[in-house]
Design a protein around this motif. Sequence first.
Motif, PDB file in Angstrom:
ATOM      1  N   TYR A 195       0.971  -1.204  -0.012  1.00  0.00           N
ATOM      2  CA  TYR A 195      -0.212  -0.022   0.071  1.00  0.00           C
ATOM      3  C   TYR A 195       0.860   1.281   0.086  1.00  0.00           C
ATOM      4  N   LYS A 196       1.922   1.444   0.797  1.00  0.00           N
ATOM      5  CA  LYS A 196       2.649   2.377   0.937  1.00  0.00           C
ATOM      6  C   LYS A 196       3.473   2.699  -0.561  1.00  0.00           C
ATOM      7  N   ASN A 197       3.991   1.714  -1.020  1.00  0.00           N
ATOM      8  CA  ASN A 197       4.801   1.806  -2.294  1.00  0.00           C
ATOM      9  C   ASN A 197       3.720   2.316  -3.478  1.00  0.00           C
ATOM     10  N   VAL A 198       2.433   1.849  -3.214  1.00  0.00           N
ATOM     11  CA  VAL A 198       1.581   2.486  -4.294  1.00  0.00           C
ATOM     12  C   VAL A 198       1.152   3.739  -3.999  1.00  0.00           C
ATOM     13  N   THR A 199       1.096   4.171  -2.931  1.00  0.00           N
ATOM     14  CA  THR A 199       0.743   5.470  -2.616  1.00  0.00           C
ATOM     15  C   THR A 199       1.668   6.386  -2.896  1.00  0.00           C
ATOM     16  N   GLU A 200       3.068   5.926  -3.002  1.00  0.00           N
ATOM     17  CA  GLU A 200       3.857   6.919  -3.287  1.00  0.00           C
ATOM     18  C   GLU A 200       3.911   7.033  -4.965  1.00  0.00           C
ATOM     19  N   SER A 201       3.661   5.848  -5.483  1.00  0.00           N
ATOM     20  CA  SER A 201       3.702   5.885  -6.705  1.00  0.00           C
ATOM     21  C   SER A 201       2.490   6.835  -7.424  1.00  0.00           C
ATOM     22  N   VAL A 202       1.270   6.367  -7.033  1.00  0.00           N
ATOM     23  CA  VAL A 202       0.295   7.195  -7.050  1.00  0.00           C
ATOM     24  C   VAL A 202       0.484   8.943  -7.024  1.00  0.00           C
ATOM     25  N   LYS A 203       1.123   9.082  -5.832  1.00  0.00           N
ATOM     26  CA  LYS A 203       1.362  10.513  -5.325  1.00  0.00           C
ATOM     27  C   LYS A 203       2.091  11.177  -6.671  1.00  0.00           C
ATOM     28  N   MET A 256      -8.166 -11.157   6.971  1.00  0.00           N
ATOM     29  CA  MET A 256      -6.711 -10.967   6.680  1.00  0.00           C
ATOM     30  C   MET A 256      -6.452  -9.995   5.222  1.00  0.00           C
ATOM     31  N   ASN A 257      -6.952 -10.500   4.510  1.00  0.00           N
ATOM     32  CA  ASN A 257      -6.664  -9.787   3.036  1.00  0.00           C
ATOM     33  C   ASN A 257      -7.731  -8.737   2.816  1.00  0.00           C
ATOM     34  N   ALA A 258      -7.344  -8.040   1.650  1.00  0.00           N
ATOM     35  CA  ALA A 258      -8.392  -6.916   1.123  1.00  0.00           C
ATOM     36  C   ALA A 258      -9.250  -7.215   0.031  1.00  0.00           C
ATOM     37  N   ASP A 259     -10.247  -6.690  -0.309  1.00  0.00           N
ATOM     38  CA  ASP A 259     -11.156  -6.662  -1.396  1.00  0.00           C
ATOM     39  C   ASP A 259     -10.103  -6.419  -2.730  1.00  0.00           C
ATOM     40  N   ALA A 260      -9.133  -7.223  -3.038  1.00  0.00           N
ATOM     41  CA  ALA A 260      -8.268  -6.690  -4.167  1.00  0.00           C
ATOM     42  C   ALA A 260      -8.786  -5.966  -5.642  1.00  0.00           C
ATOM     43  N   ARG A 261      -9.837  -6.716  -5.950  1.00  0.00           N
ATOM     44  CA  ARG A 261     -10.167  -6.448  -7.298  1.00  0.00           C
ATOM     45  C   ARG A 261     -10.979  -5.029  -7.146  1.00  0.00           C
ATOM     46  N   ALA A 262     -11.536  -4.767  -6.175  1.00  0.00           N
ATOM     47  CA  ALA A 262     -12.177  -3.376  -5.881  1.00  0.00           C
ATOM     48  C   ALA A 262     -11.154  -2.351  -5.450  1.00  0.00           C
ATOM     49  N   ILE A 263      -9.967  -2.783  -5.048  1.00  0.00           N
ATOM     50  CA  ILE A 263      -8.883  -1.516  -4.727  1.00  0.00           C
ATOM     51  C   ILE A 263      -8.106  -1.466  -5.925  1.00  0.00           C
ATOM     52  N   PHE A 264      -7.535  -2.259  -6.681  1.00  0.00           N
ATOM     53  CA  PHE A 264      -6.558  -2.151  -7.708  1.00  0.00           C
ATOM     54  C   PHE A 264      -7.064  -2.057  -9.026  1.00  0.00           C
ATOM     55  N   GLU A 265      -8.329  -2.579  -9.296  1.00  0.00           N
ATOM     56  CA  GLU A 265      -8.705  -2.555 -10.838  1.00  0.00           C
ATOM     57  C   GLU A 265      -9.052  -1.093 -11.145  1.00  0.00           C
ATOM     58  N   PHE A 299      -8.463   3.368  -2.655  1.00  0.00           N
ATOM     59  CA  PHE A 299      -7.250   2.531  -2.146  1.00  0.00           C
ATOM     60  C   PHE A 299      -6.759   3.162  -0.608  1.00  0.00           C
ATOM     61  N   SER A 300      -7.004   4.482  -0.500  1.00  0.00           N
ATOM     62  CA  SER A 300      -6.640   4.930   0.923  1.00  0.00           C
ATOM     63  C   SER A 300      -7.499   4.271   2.015  1.00  0.00           C
ATOM     64  N   GLN A 301      -8.936   4.343   1.743  1.00  0.00           N
ATOM     65  CA  GLN A 301      -9.818   3.547   2.682  1.00  0.00           C
ATOM     66  C   GLN A 301      -9.328   2.263   2.878  1.00  0.00           C
ATOM     67  N   ALA A 302      -8.936   1.577   2.114  1.00  0.00           N
ATOM     68  CA  ALA A 302      -8.334   0.086   2.209  1.00  0.00           C
ATOM     69  C   ALA A 302      -7.160  -0.042   2.974  1.00  0.00           C
ATOM     70  N   ARG A 303      -6.359   1.097   2.669  1.00  0.00           N
ATOM     71  CA  ARG A 303      -5.052   0.914   3.320  1.00  0.00           C
ATOM     72  C   ARG A 303      -5.405   1.569   4.797  1.00  0.00           C
ATOM     73  N   THR A 304      -6.291   2.273   5.136  1.00  0.00           N
ATOM     74  CA  THR A 304      -6.813   2.691   6.567  1.00  0.00           C
ATOM     75  C   THR A 304      -7.413   1.323   7.323  1.00  0.00           C
ATOM     76  N   LEU A 305      -8.229   0.611   6.430  1.00  0.00           N
ATOM     77  CA  LEU A 305      -8.606  -0.470   6.796  1.00  0.00           C
ATOM     78  C   LEU A 305      -7.776  -1.573   7.476  1.00  0.00           C
ATOM     79  N   ASN A 306      -6.640  -1.738   6.421  1.00  0.00           N
ATOM     80  CA  ASN A 306      -5.700  -2.459   6.688  1.00  0.00           C
ATOM     81  C   ASN A 306      -5.103  -2.195   8.071  1.00  0.00           C
TER      82      ASN A 306
END
Lengths: 291, 467
Positions: free
Chosen positions: A80-88, A172-181, A216-223
């Motif tokens: 999540y952190k790496n993605v956040t930096e990339s998206v920034k 343990m895991n996230a709803d990956a489809r909803a986050i990354f697609e 994505f941020s919401q998912a990161r927060t949830l994690n």
Amino acid sequence: MRISTKMMYDRAIDNMNTAMERVTKARNQASNTKAFEYISDDPLAATQALSLKSTLEKTQSHLDTAHAVDDWMSASELAYKNVTESVKRALELGTGMLSETNGPQERRGAAIEMRGILDEVLEQANSNHNGSYLFAGYAVTTRPFSVVGGAADYDGDDGQILQDLDGHTVQMNADARAIFEPMLNSLNELADALDSNVTTDIDTAMGHLLSATDTFSQARTLNGSRQRQVRLSISNLEKTQLELQKMISEKEDANMVEALSRLKLEETAFETVLEVEQRTISAMNLFDVLR
Amino acid sequence: MSSLLSGIHLALSALQANQAAIEVTEHNVANASTPGYRRQIAVMGTGVPYGDSEFDNGRTGLIYGTGSQLEQVRRMANTFVDARYRAEAGDASRWEAQSGALQPLEAVLNETSTSGLTAQLDQFFRNWQGVASDPQNIGQREVLLTQAEGLTSAFRYRAQLLDAARRDVTTEISHQVDQLNELAGQVAALNEQIAQQAAAGNQPNDLLDRRDALLDELGTLSNIQSFQQANGEVLVSLNGHVLIASNVANKLEFSTDPTSGDPVISWSGGPQVQIASGKIAGLVSAASQTLPDLRSNLDTLAHDFADAVNDLHSIAYGLDNQDGRPFFNGDSASTIAVHPDLIGQPRRVAASGAVDAPGDNSAARAISNLSTSKLMDGGTQSFIQYYNQQMTRLGMEIKTAGANARQHQSATAAINQQRESLSGVSLDEEAANMVRYQRSYQAATRLMTVVDEMLDTIINGMGVVGR
């Protein structure tokens, strides 16, 4: 009461045997350091100890699971952190390219960089932890994300991996489809828009990217929130573990000070019994006195 | 009128009586430590007196004594105390035997250690939790399978132990029944000898001691009751049925129930007998109640445990996407084993609830959660609680049997002291008696000498004047 000769000897032997038994028991306890060896020695304490040990085993089991979940979530957080930096960087780039001062050449350059960012995010979406893909649902052995023909393709499933901790269940895991697609699609859309040099398209794509970033941020927060819960469970389980070990020790372990004192007492008593009974056994009778 | 010759007779009677009394004392001293010996006392009495006929002419005749005689050698025994002793000794033996039959089992099962079945069941469920936390991890699956094999081996071992323990106890019961028959035969033979001696007017004290010792031994084996008969024989009954009458001993037979395997003791060609006390009763209790219950409950645990795991495992999927495999084979403690399809095949362990879902751990979680599911004893206990309860019951039974044994041993010892107080030999007492009889003997010899001198005076001293 009339005392026969055999009574005296029998009693002496009984007393010595009893004293020997007590000394042996005290020695065993002192050397085993256990309050009881078998359940029959102290059924109540033994039953309680067995029950506590089962609970301790279960607690340890939950603790192992909690650590495993924590590791998984930490790996997810890294992604999540790496993605956040990339998206920034992507947002900065996109915002900059909205300006009409940038021409097609600058925008094409930005598109190339944007596709690089897309690849980074794709890589993070396909992060692996101990041989399992983090963002694939139950299909942990299947590389979940790819970008085919300009669209994100998800090959995982929507499985929610649950784990049981002490008294509660955590996903343990996230709803990956909803986050990354949406994220991958919007990055791809932005790259295409930059390539096309159409400002409105860039603007639209930026809007989609912002929306995907929110999700994505919401998912990161949830994690993060879940991970805090897991770490709290770990802390509680560790305290419970210590408490259980202490309780088991109280039930099972002999009080060594008491055990050693009792051993000393029984040994002294045994020596006394030997001294007294040897006098009994070697006592004279009238036959010894008569001429 | 008395005569000098009767004086010799008087002295002689004293010599003989005291000599006999000394022999009784010697016998007591010689047997002071003999187990079962009852001291004997010399009962002295006066000889039959006679009257002086010269005074019969209306005058009161003088009555002359004829010295002393040993009237009886009395054996100091009390049948009431003996009966109480045998009852308490029987109870003590019963509890000792029960405790002795079960205690070795507890030592071997060693449930308080990490090798106990409870610890292994805990580990089994913990390993499933480990698979649930990382279903992809082949190493974790291998650990699960290896430990599961150890767990099933532990079940089978305990089943074998319990079966062997029951066999051993049953064999021991057979031996004790043989022993009981042997003892009863010996008592019957002694009955005949004692009756013959008594009919001849003798006092068969040593035979009585031997018979009492045999009855004591019978009392430790079973709940006999003995009744003294007028002719010196003893009638022995067991549960209201005659065991020994006169010189006949009725035999007991031992067999095992073909269905339940329970030990069966019955009269030869007759009904079953329930021995209520003694070593045999303790062993029968262990062999027909405690051990079969433990075995049966172990089988129930193995069966229900295997079923519960299999129900979840067979509808779940392994990493090979196959379902329908049970985890365990067998339906009892002696047959339970990890299914051969899984041995060496960790990928086949079914942790997933769906096909093509290697990350799905729902089945593994469900199996792990069986550790706390209350599926035993009518839905009131988990598997581990159920087994712990069995072991606690065993522990309590051993502890109770031990406590009861000690209690009855104390009572037996107290009654034995009473017996010893009455029947035991005191060397001090015998020494005093010996001195008493010795002095009496010495006095009698003096008396003999006096009479001899008197006779000498008459025979050699009278009528010699002028010779």
